[in-house]
Write a protein that holds these residues in place. Structure first.
Motif, PDB file in Angstrom:
ATOM      1  N   LEU A 283       0.581   9.088  -0.620  1.00  0.00           N
ATOM      2  CA  LEU A 283       0.505   8.471   0.711  1.00  0.00           C
ATOM      3  C   LEU A 283       1.570   7.398   0.856  1.00  0.00           C
ATOM      4  CD1 LEU A 283      -3.319   8.114   1.360  1.00  0.00           C
ATOM      5  CD2 LEU A 283      -1.693   9.655   2.464  1.00  0.00           C
ATOM      6  N   LEU A 284       1.709   6.602  -0.199  1.00  0.00           N
ATOM      7  CA  LEU A 284       2.696   5.521  -0.169  1.00  0.00           C
ATOM      8  C   LEU A 284       4.091   6.085   0.041  1.00  0.00           C
ATOM      9  CD1 LEU A 284       1.677   2.949  -2.929  1.00  0.00           C
ATOM     10  CD2 LEU A 284       2.102   2.489  -0.518  1.00  0.00           C
ATOM     11  N   GLN A 285       4.382   7.127  -0.743  1.00  0.00           N
ATOM     12  CA  GLN A 285       5.722   7.709  -0.661  1.00  0.00           C
ATOM     13  C   GLN A 285       5.965   8.275   0.719  1.00  0.00           C
ATOM     14  OE1 GLN A 285       6.362  10.419  -3.908  1.00  0.00           O
ATOM     15  NE2 GLN A 285       7.569   8.813  -4.938  1.00  0.00           N
ATOM     16  N   GLU A 286       4.924   8.935   1.242  1.00  0.00           N
ATOM     17  CA  GLU A 286       5.072   9.501   2.604  1.00  0.00           C
ATOM     18  C   GLU A 286       5.368   8.404   3.608  1.00  0.00           C
ATOM     19  OE1 GLU A 286       1.667  11.785   3.647  1.00  0.00           O
ATOM     20  OE2 GLU A 286       2.166  13.371   2.214  1.00  0.00           O
ATOM     21  N   SER A 287       4.626   7.297   3.536  1.00  0.00           N
ATOM     22  CA  SER A 287       4.806   6.218   4.516  1.00  0.00           C
ATOM     23  C   SER A 287       6.179   5.569   4.348  1.00  0.00           C
ATOM     24  CB  SER A 287       3.680   5.193   4.400  1.00  0.00           C
ATOM     25  OG  SER A 287       3.743   4.573   3.141  1.00  0.00           O
TER      26      SER A 287
END
Lengths: 508, 318
Positions: A283-287
């Motif tokens: 999720l972090l990487q996506e954001s």
């Protein structure tokens, strides 16, 4: 948990393998020893019986010999009237009586017993009669007539020979009894052997089943363990149910199964944690990727805004210039700190730019108030976390309201909890209970895939940043307004000054 | 482990019980009981039956009867056995008497004097002073035989009598009974009385002479088993010796067979087992000083071919 059931506990196991094996050993050894012992006792008793019987025969034989001797001596006595022969005859009678007493001892056959008794009676009477002849009738000792003496002695001789016949009968009876007793003993010996064969077979059978049961009690749970391990190997841990532990399990096996179950449980927990971490990381990487994409536009916009502001200055449009500068500062902030932690005072400063722009937009329709407890404002928080809250308050508080909207932004430090509280409250339309519930559930389920809900985004970022230590609460009442409060852990703050007085309205 | 130990203990108990059962032999207990000595002839159906009667009575009445026999009928041996019996602690003696023998009578008198009751069976000897005689009425037996003979012969009888020795009281009495009965009948006479000493050859020879001389004898009465057997055998082997009415004595198997096959017209049977039984019962109930019946007779009867089968069945013989 599984560390608790280690070797120490294993020693106290009631039903342990060691105990069972010791039990089997004792059982087998004990049975064998008993069987040996009883065989020994049986055969010893047997030998004893046989020995006694032989002794009895020998005694009877001695009796017959003594009887012959006695008869002979009586004859000599009759012929020579000599005391010596009388004494000898009496001593033989004594010996005969002794032999009979010994034979009489432990007799098992009534007919034999009676015969011995008869022989004994005759022998005893013989002795007495001989004595009376010797004392009363012996002419050498001044007894009565010679004829009477000899008549009496002849009678004694007759009885002696009859006694010989009786002794022969006794001997024959004894022999036939011995024969039948031997046959009986043989029969019993065969019975004994047969019984022992049966007992041995029974013991073997029992032991076979016992050992079968024992090995099954060991192998079955181990097969179950192997099966589980294979299942884990092919299907993973998720679908594996723990092995059922029964009270009848052997101690060590029970322990092994417990440990296995614990191990699987632990592994499951750890794998869940790893998966959760991986999800958060993704999720972090996506954001981050989205942010990077989004950074292009603000840069461009920021430059344009600065350019327009310069232009407005040259055209003496100061208000426009101010607006543009505020917007530019906002963009700058979002560019510099997007996704990075930022001190709370910087965030509030930035919020000032946003509030200024909104004030310019709504004018008299809106009033922003700030109550700030700056004692914890150095604490770092995720950037752009307050702006969406204020934006929400404006959307739901001002746009749908005819009257004057009032938005209160308040910070407060609680030393007891070592937490800072940041709240944004409006006096807008508010929500009823159901709406509030829906909102809360949306917020909880928000995973970042859609960006629609600002509140959800804020909540997710807070959770990720503080690893669950922060919280977000929404309070609302229909037509009275909504209050969103963030609780942020900020540890002990030295020089704690409780600011009870709000710093008053803050207008940019 | 505890269970194993319990199992072993249980096993030990079971083995112990088995061992006890296998090794236990109860010791015989000799109770205080009356003891009698019986001195009689050995073997033969007749004496074997006496013995059966004695054993039956001993079992039923709970007494011990010591059974002694002499090899042949010899007074010497009987005297010795009586002496030996005297030396035992006994409550009574059963034996057979011999009125001709003063020695035996003296011995019996001596025993009686010592307080031991003597019961004579088969043959009485009144002079001996015995306590009681139990047996067949031999005179009566002879009488019955004569009556049967006369009935079979249809009245006319000329008979020979075969006996072992007239010196034996029982033989004498049988012969007397027989002769007296014949004397009362018309057309009946005793042609001769032959003493065989129970010698087979003597009997056979005498029979040959008898047939050869043909003195008009139409009937023979045998007063004891040996004669009965030999006469029977002779007539079985010499079928052409003419019709003779034969009356035998006792119920030997062979004799009964002769009766069945019609060689013998009849045989006189005594209740010998009854004799033995009654003798033991008499001694068991005997009280010294109490007045006793000096003679107890057992039944004597005549057995013909028709009754032989039934008699055998009743006796359990075949």
């Amino acid at each position: 948990m599984w560390k608790g059931t280690t070797a120490g506990a294993a020693q106290q196991q009631q039903n342990s393998m060691k105990d069972r094996l010791a039990g089997y050993f004792i059982l087998v050894t004990g049975f064998s020893l008993l069987v040996c012992l009883f065989t020994l006792v049986f055969h010893t008793a047997y030998g004893y019986q046989y020995k006694t019987a032989i002794q009895r025969l020998i005694l009877l034989n001695t009796f017959s010999e003594d009887l012959d001797q006695m008869n002979e001596n009586v004859q000599f006595y009759a012929r020579y009237e000599d005391n010596g022969y009388y004494e000898m005859a009496q001593s033989y009678i004594g010996k005969m009586q002794e032999a009979l007493t010994a034979v009489y001892g432990e007799e098992h056959e009534l007919a034999l017993l009676r015969q011995i008794q008869d022989v004994a009676e005759i022998t005893e009477a013989l002795g007495k009669e001989l004595l009376s002849i010797h004392t009363e009738h012996n002419p050498a000792r001044g007894g009565d007539t010679f004829q009477a003496f000899h008549q009496k002695l002849e009678e004694i001789e007759n009885v002696g020979s009859s006694l010989g016949e009786e002794a022969k009968i006794l001997n024959r009876m004894e022999l036939s009894y011995l024969d039948s007793a031997y046959v009986q003993m043989e029969k019993r010996s065969r019975q004994f052997n047969r019984i022992f064969v049966v007992i041995f077979l029974m013991i073997c059978l029992c032991m076979f089943f016992q050992i079968q049961g024992f090995s099954r009690a060991i192998s079955r749970p181990i097969y179950a363990l192997i099966q589980k391990a294979e299942q884990i190997g092919s299907n993973g841990l998720r679908e594996v149910a723990p092995i059922v532990i029964s009270e009848r399990m052997i101690g060590e096996i029970k322990l092994l199964t417990e440990v296995f179950n614990d191990m699987v449980g632990q592994l499951k927990q750890q794998i869940e944690m790893v998966e959760e971490n991986a999800r958060v990381h993704r999720l972090l990487q996506e954001s981050k990727f989205k942010e990077l994409q989004m950074q292009i536009n603000p840069h461009f916009l920021f430059n344009i805004l600065n350019m327009i502001a310069d232009n407005a200055y040259m055209e003496h449009a100061e208000r426009t210039e101010q607006l543009l500068l505020s917007a530019a500062r906002m963009f700058r902030f979002s560019l510099d700190f997007s996704g990075k932690p930022v001190p709370l005072f910087r965030e509030i400063e930035e919020l000032g730019n946003y509030v200024f722009i909104q004030e310019q937009r709504y004018g008299e329709k809106i009033l922003f108030e700030f109550e700030l407890d700056e004692v914890f404002h150095h604490v770092k928080i995720p950037s752009l976390i307050l702006q969406p809250l204020v934006e929400n308050a404006i959307i739901h508080g001002v746009d749908r309201q005819k009257g004057k909207a009032k938005i209160l932004i308040k910070t407060c430090y609680c030393p007891e909890e070592a937490c800072g509280y940041i709240s944004v409250a409006d006096n807008g339309t508010g929500m009823n209970g159901a709406e509030l519930e829906t909102l809360r559930s949306h917020m909880e389920q928000y995973s970042g895939e859609e960006m629609k809900i600002g509140l959800g985004n804020v909540y997710l970022r807070l959770r990720m940043f503080y690893k669950g230590a922060a919280s977000l609460t929404i309070e609302s009442a229909k037509n009275q307004g909504t209050k969103v409060t963030l609780r942020i852990p900020c540890g002990e703050i030295g020089n704690c000054r409780k600011q009870s007085e709000p710093s008053g309205g803050y207008h940019v | 482990m505890k269970r194993s130990i319990i199992a072993i203990c249980g096993f030990a108990v079971i083995l112990g019980v088995i061992l006890g059962c296998l090794l236990y032999v109860p010791a015989a207990v000799r109770e205080e009981e009356k003891k009698f000595v019986c001195i009689i002839n050995p073997g033969q159906t007749y004496w074997a039956k006496v013995r059966t009667g004695i054993e039956k009575a001993s079992g039923e009445l709970g007494v011990y009867t010591k059974y002694c026999t002499f090899e042949r009928f010899r007074l010497e041996e009987q005297m010795k056995l009586l002496d030996a019996a005297r030396y035992m602690d006994i409550d009574g003696i059963i034996t057979l008497g011999e009125p001709q023998s003063a020695e035996l009578n003296d011995k019996i008198r001596q025993i009686e004097k010592e307080g031991i009751p003597v019961v004579l069976i088969d043959t009485d000897a009144e002079e001996s002073g015995r306590t009681c005689y139990i047996g067949s009425d031999n005179y009566q037996a002879g009488w019955i035989a004569a009556e049967k003979m006369a009935e079979a012969a249809g009245g006319k009888v000329r008979t020979a009598v075969f006996t072992s020795k007239l010196a034996y009281a029982n033989q004498q009495e049988r012969v007397n009974g027989f002769c007296d009965a014949i004397a009362t009948m018309e057309h009946a006479e005793v042609a001769e009385i032959f003493e065989s000493d129970a010698d087979k050859i003597k009997i056979q020879q005498h029979l040959k002479e008898l047939i050869a001389n043909d003195q008009g004898i139409n009937a023979i009465f045998c007063t004891e088993t040996a004669s009965t057997l030999q006469v029977g055998l002779f007539f079985e082997n010499n079928k052409n010796s003419g019709e003779k009415i034969l009356i035998g004595f006792d119920d030997e198997d062979t004799v009964l067979d002769f009766v069945r096959r019609g060689i013998y017209t009849a045989t006189i049977i005594q209740e010998s087992s009854r004799m033995g039984y009654e003798a033991v019962r008499f001694l068991k109930e005997y009280q010294p000083g109490q007045k006793q019946e000096p003679q107890i007779y057992t039944k004597v009867s005549c057995l013909t071919a028709d009754e032989a089968e039934e008699y055998l069945k009743k006796q359990g013989r075949n």
